[in-house]
Scaffold this active site. Structure first.
Site, PDB file in Angstrom:
ATOM      1  N   LYS A 178       0.853  -1.192   0.000  1.00  0.00           N
ATOM      2  CA  LYS A 178       0.000   0.000   0.000  1.00  0.00           C
ATOM      3  C   LYS A 178       0.890   1.243   0.000  1.00  0.00           C
ATOM      4  O   LYS A 178       1.514   1.571   1.002  1.00  0.00           O
ATOM      5  CB  LYS A 178      -0.901   0.054   1.242  1.00  0.00           C
ATOM      6  CG  LYS A 178      -1.903   1.209   1.144  1.00  0.00           C
ATOM      7  CD  LYS A 178      -2.490   1.614   2.486  1.00  0.00           C
ATOM      8  CE  LYS A 178      -1.825   2.809   3.087  1.00  0.00           C
ATOM      9  NZ  LYS A 178      -1.858   4.053   2.302  1.00  0.00           N
ATOM     10  N   GLY A 231       6.577   5.656   8.500  1.00  0.00           N
ATOM     11  CA  GLY A 231       5.637   6.786   8.609  1.00  0.00           C
ATOM     12  C   GLY A 231       5.680   7.398   9.991  1.00  0.00           C
ATOM     13  O   GLY A 231       6.718   7.373  10.664  1.00  0.00           O
ATOM     14  N   SER A 232       4.534   7.915  10.413  1.00  0.00           N
ATOM     15  CA  SER A 232       4.503   8.675  11.667  1.00  0.00           C
ATOM     16  C   SER A 232       4.518   7.768  12.894  1.00  0.00           C
ATOM     17  O   SER A 232       4.124   6.600  12.823  1.00  0.00           O
ATOM     18  CB  SER A 232       3.245   9.541  11.715  1.00  0.00           C
ATOM     19  OG  SER A 232       2.114   8.731  11.968  1.00  0.00           O
ATOM     20  N   ASN A 233       4.951   8.326  14.010  1.00  0.00           N
ATOM     21  CA  ASN A 233       4.968   7.569  15.265  1.00  0.00           C
ATOM     22  C   ASN A 233       3.575   7.170  15.708  1.00  0.00           C
ATOM     23  O   ASN A 233       3.368   6.084  16.241  1.00  0.00           O
ATOM     24  CB  ASN A 233       5.633   8.401  16.372  1.00  0.00           C
ATOM     25  CG  ASN A 233       7.113   8.235  16.315  1.00  0.00           C
ATOM     26  OD1 ASN A 233       7.738   8.609  15.337  1.00  0.00           O
ATOM     27  ND2 ASN A 233       7.678   7.633  17.344  1.00  0.00           N
ATOM     28  N   GLY A 236       2.496   4.341  13.535  1.00  0.00           N
ATOM     29  CA  GLY A 236       3.389   3.208  13.805  1.00  0.00           C
ATOM     30  C   GLY A 236       3.055   2.525  15.113  1.00  0.00           C
ATOM     31  O   GLY A 236       3.010   1.289  15.188  1.00  0.00           O
ATOM     32  N   GLU A 253       9.661   2.064  10.905  1.00  0.00           N
ATOM     33  CA  GLU A 253      10.646   3.125  10.685  1.00  0.00           C
ATOM     34  C   GLU A 253       9.897   4.437  10.875  1.00  0.00           C
ATOM     35  O   GLU A 253       9.102   4.827  10.021  1.00  0.00           O
ATOM     36  CB  GLU A 253      11.190   3.003   9.254  1.00  0.00           C
ATOM     37  CG  GLU A 253      12.483   3.693   9.064  1.00  0.00           C
ATOM     38  CD  GLU A 253      13.453   3.246  10.118  1.00  0.00           C
ATOM     39  OE1 GLU A 253      13.800   4.088  10.947  1.00  0.00           O
ATOM     40  OE2 GLU A 253      13.838   2.059  10.143  1.00  0.00           O
ATOM     41  N   CYS A 287      12.983  11.793   7.188  1.00  0.00           N
ATOM     42  CA  CYS A 287      13.090  11.317   8.584  1.00  0.00           C
ATOM     43  C   CYS A 287      14.468  11.662   9.115  1.00  0.00           C
ATOM     44  O   CYS A 287      14.661  11.795  10.311  1.00  0.00           O
ATOM     45  CB  CYS A 287      12.950   9.813   8.684  1.00  0.00           C
ATOM     46  SG  CYS A 287      11.632   9.159   7.749  1.00  0.00           S
ATOM     47  N   GLU A 388       9.131  16.328  16.016  1.00  0.00           N
ATOM     48  CA  GLU A 388       9.423  16.317  14.581  1.00  0.00           C
ATOM     49  C   GLU A 388       8.520  17.325  13.860  1.00  0.00           C
ATOM     50  O   GLU A 388       7.295  17.285  14.003  1.00  0.00           O
ATOM     51  CB  GLU A 388       9.195  14.914  14.026  1.00  0.00           C
ATOM     52  CG  GLU A 388       9.688  14.762  12.596  1.00  0.00           C
ATOM     53  CD  GLU A 388       9.597  13.325  12.088  1.00  0.00           C
ATOM     54  OE1 GLU A 388       8.538  12.707  12.266  1.00  0.00           O
ATOM     55  OE2 GLU A 388      10.588  12.845  11.498  1.00  0.00           O
TER      56      GLU A 388
HETATM   57  C1  UN1 Z   1      13.585   8.964   4.894  1.00  0.00           C
HETATM   58  O1  UN1 Z   1      13.612  10.169   5.111  1.00  0.00           O
HETATM   59  O2  UN1 Z   1      12.660   8.268   5.363  1.00  0.00           O
HETATM   60  O3  UN1 Z   1      19.502   9.000   4.204  1.00  0.00           O
HETATM   61  C2  UN1 Z   1      14.572   8.242   4.066  1.00  0.00           C
HETATM   62  C3  UN1 Z   1      18.642   9.640   3.612  1.00  0.00           C
HETATM   63  C4  UN1 Z   1      17.947   9.009   2.437  1.00  0.00           C
HETATM   64  C5  UN1 Z   1      16.727   8.276   2.863  1.00  0.00           C
HETATM   65  C6  UN1 Z   1      15.785   9.033   3.738  1.00  0.00           C
HETATM   66  N1  UN1 Z   1      18.876   8.119   1.786  1.00  0.00           N
HETATM   67  O4  UN1 Z   1      18.344  10.765   3.951  1.00  0.00           O
END
Ligand code: UN1
Length: 498
Positions: A178, A231-233, A236, A253, A287, A388
């Site tokens: 998805k 995605g978001s905490n 998650g 993640e 992230c 964040e």
């Molecule tokens: C992300 O922001 O979820 O290291 C991934 C990095 C990229 C991947 C980011 N190669 O910033």
């Protein structure tokens, strides 16, 4: 442009190698212009049921294909992606907004992952070891799990999909995917590539739709044995709770509050380049984005001045324009969140040195653009230094020592990425040991992970699993211990040991 590149004005689910229309659709909006790019199906749980049914059958067959042959499909996927790199990058910019240069980089990340994971087809190493009894053989092997679910975000719509689907597929699983409804085009394009590369039908299935319908259905489907989510905490931890009740494996993640530490002996020009790239690249919507700068008080003023000078030079606009360095914010909700944090930062008493507002001049009014923003004199406990923001906003926190810098870095709920600029080798080694994050950079910004290393974080960033790297295989395989006794008699472990 999108229609010319895509050739369709509506996307379709990809189930059992068939392209299936949805009953309901939503528009996908180019965040740079506000224009509709394409329509995305909003599926319901029946599409998930259908996909799982076919995936179950397909997986049994796929798992029997020798892994080096499974790898041939991934080599071909990588080859087609390489051939189509520019096409994919343009579409990525159209749906996500990131500037073309970064879009090319993201597609490259997927290409690298394809060849890397194809190589795993001739590895997927287990271990052979000694048995404690005579004439007995012992080994551990990786076994596929079955049907796995992957839920991917809008900020890296192709790279993250490759981090998850390639290791799942090379290990002999079938996938229900998805993608985020904001960025479904990369999923459509990747599904086409899988098809062209000759992937067995039903091994990869794409179901578009909302988290509240398709995502929930995947999480609760007893035919799906793993959920891998980025995605978001908030989402998650909800997914983890639901999977926990079903004893379903889940890999998460989640967020980050990544810092660059600038010590008094740092190469300041290099630090400034690293901060600007990591804080404002992808408009801060990574992230791994740098959203805190922990700076030694002796170099604080110099760093502020140089940062301001470099920020002035950033051109903001539509990412298809090669001279643009900072693209748009994904949508209105993303924009509102950033604005809220600007107010929070001001109320908390941080000093706003640059930016802090939405850009509306000329064509910018059509999309969502935010000025690169710098707060200074923030303290470690402020919300702008803890939470964040997911936008081009960075807060400077002055400190008096190396030890304090490490302590401030570690004082957040997240633990994804961190960085230190220093020329002192002792500090380098202490920092890589003491920074409590899954990724540590020395004399580089907080972004730019390479695919053959594990990607993920400590504490609130996840639940101990890793995307990419050989470690990603652990998410999508079970370890099986195999003992072969060739003594011809009953030998009891722990008992018949002489
Ligand atoms: C992300 O922001 O979820 O290291 C991934 C990095 C990229 C991947 C980011 N190669 O910033």
């Amino acid at each position: 442009m999108a229609k010319t590149l895509l050739g369709v004005d509506k996307l379709v689910n990809f189930i059992d190698g068939e392209w299936m229309e949805g009953s309901e659709y939503a528009p996908v909006i180019n965040p740079a212009t506000g224009e509709e790019v394409v329509q995305v199906p909003l599926s319901d749980s029946s599409s998930v049921d259908e996909a799982v049914n076919v995936a179950k059958k397909a997986q049994k067959e796929w798992a029997m294909v020798p892994a080096p042959q499974r790898a041939e499909v991934l080599y071909e996927v990588g080859r087609i992606m390489k051939e189509r790199k520019e096409h994919l990058a343009k579409l990525l910019t159209l749906e996500n907004g990131k500037v073309l240069e970064e879009a090319r980089g993201e597609v490259q990340e997927g290409i690298d992952m394809a060849f890397y994971m194809a190589g795993e087809g001739r590895r997927l190493f287990g271990q052979t070891t000694n048995a404690e009894l005579k004439d007995k053989f012992a080994m551990s092997v990786r076994a596929p799990i079955g049907v796995v679910g992957i839920i991917t975000p809008w900020n890296f719509p192709i790279a993250i999909a490759t981090w998850k689907s390639f290791p799942a597929i090379i290990s002999g699983n079938a996938v229900i995917w998805k993608p985020a409804t904001e960025t479904p085009i990369m999923a459509y394009e990747l599904a086409k590539i899988y098809e062209e590369a000759g992937l067995q039908k039903g091994v990869l299935n794409v179901v578009y739709g909302k988290g509240s319908t398709v995502g929930e259905a995947m999480v609760h489907h007893d035919g799906i044995r793993v959920i891998s989510f980025t995605g978001s905490n908030e989402t998650g931890s909800h997914i983890a709770g639901e999977c926990g009740k079903q004893l379903k494996k889940v890999s998460l993640e989640l967020g980050g509050k990544n810092a660059v530490i600038v010590m008094d002996d740092a190469d300041i020009n290099l630090a400034v380049e690293g901060i600007v790239w990591s804080a404002f690249g992808t408009s801060g919507q990574r992230c791994t984005a740098c959203s805190r700068v922990i700076v030694h008080e002796d170099v604080k003023e110099e760093l502020e001045q140089r940062l301001l000078a470099e920020m002035e030079k950033l051109t903001i606009g539509n990412g298809l324009d090669e001279s643009v360095k900072v693209g748009p914010i994904i949508n209105e909700a993303g924009m509102e969140k950033i604005k809220t944090y600007i107010e929070i930062g001001k109320e908390e008493g941080a000093t706003l040195l640059a930016g802090g507002y939405e850009l509306k001049e000329g064509d910018l009014d059509k999309g969502h653009y935010f000025a690169p923003t710098l707060f200074t004199d923030a303290t470690r406990d402020m919300r702008i230094a803890q939470e964040e923001i997911f936008g081009p906003v960075v807060s400077l926190i002055p400190v008096k020592s190396f030890e304090e810098a490490i302590d401030v870095n570690n004082s957040v709920a997240y633990g994804l990425s961190s960085s230190i600029f220093t020329k002192d080798a002792n500090r380098v080694f202490k920092a890589q040991r003491d920074l409590d994050t899954g990724i540590v950079y020395v004399n580089a910004g907080t972004t730019g992970a390479e695919i053959h290393l594990p990607f993920g974080g400590t504490k609130g960033t996840g639940n101990g699993h890793r995307d990419s790297g050989v470690q990603a295989l652990d998410v999508f395989t079970e370890w099986k211990a195999v003992y072969v006794d060739y003594s011809g008699k009953l030998q009891r472990a722990q008992i018949d040991v002489e």
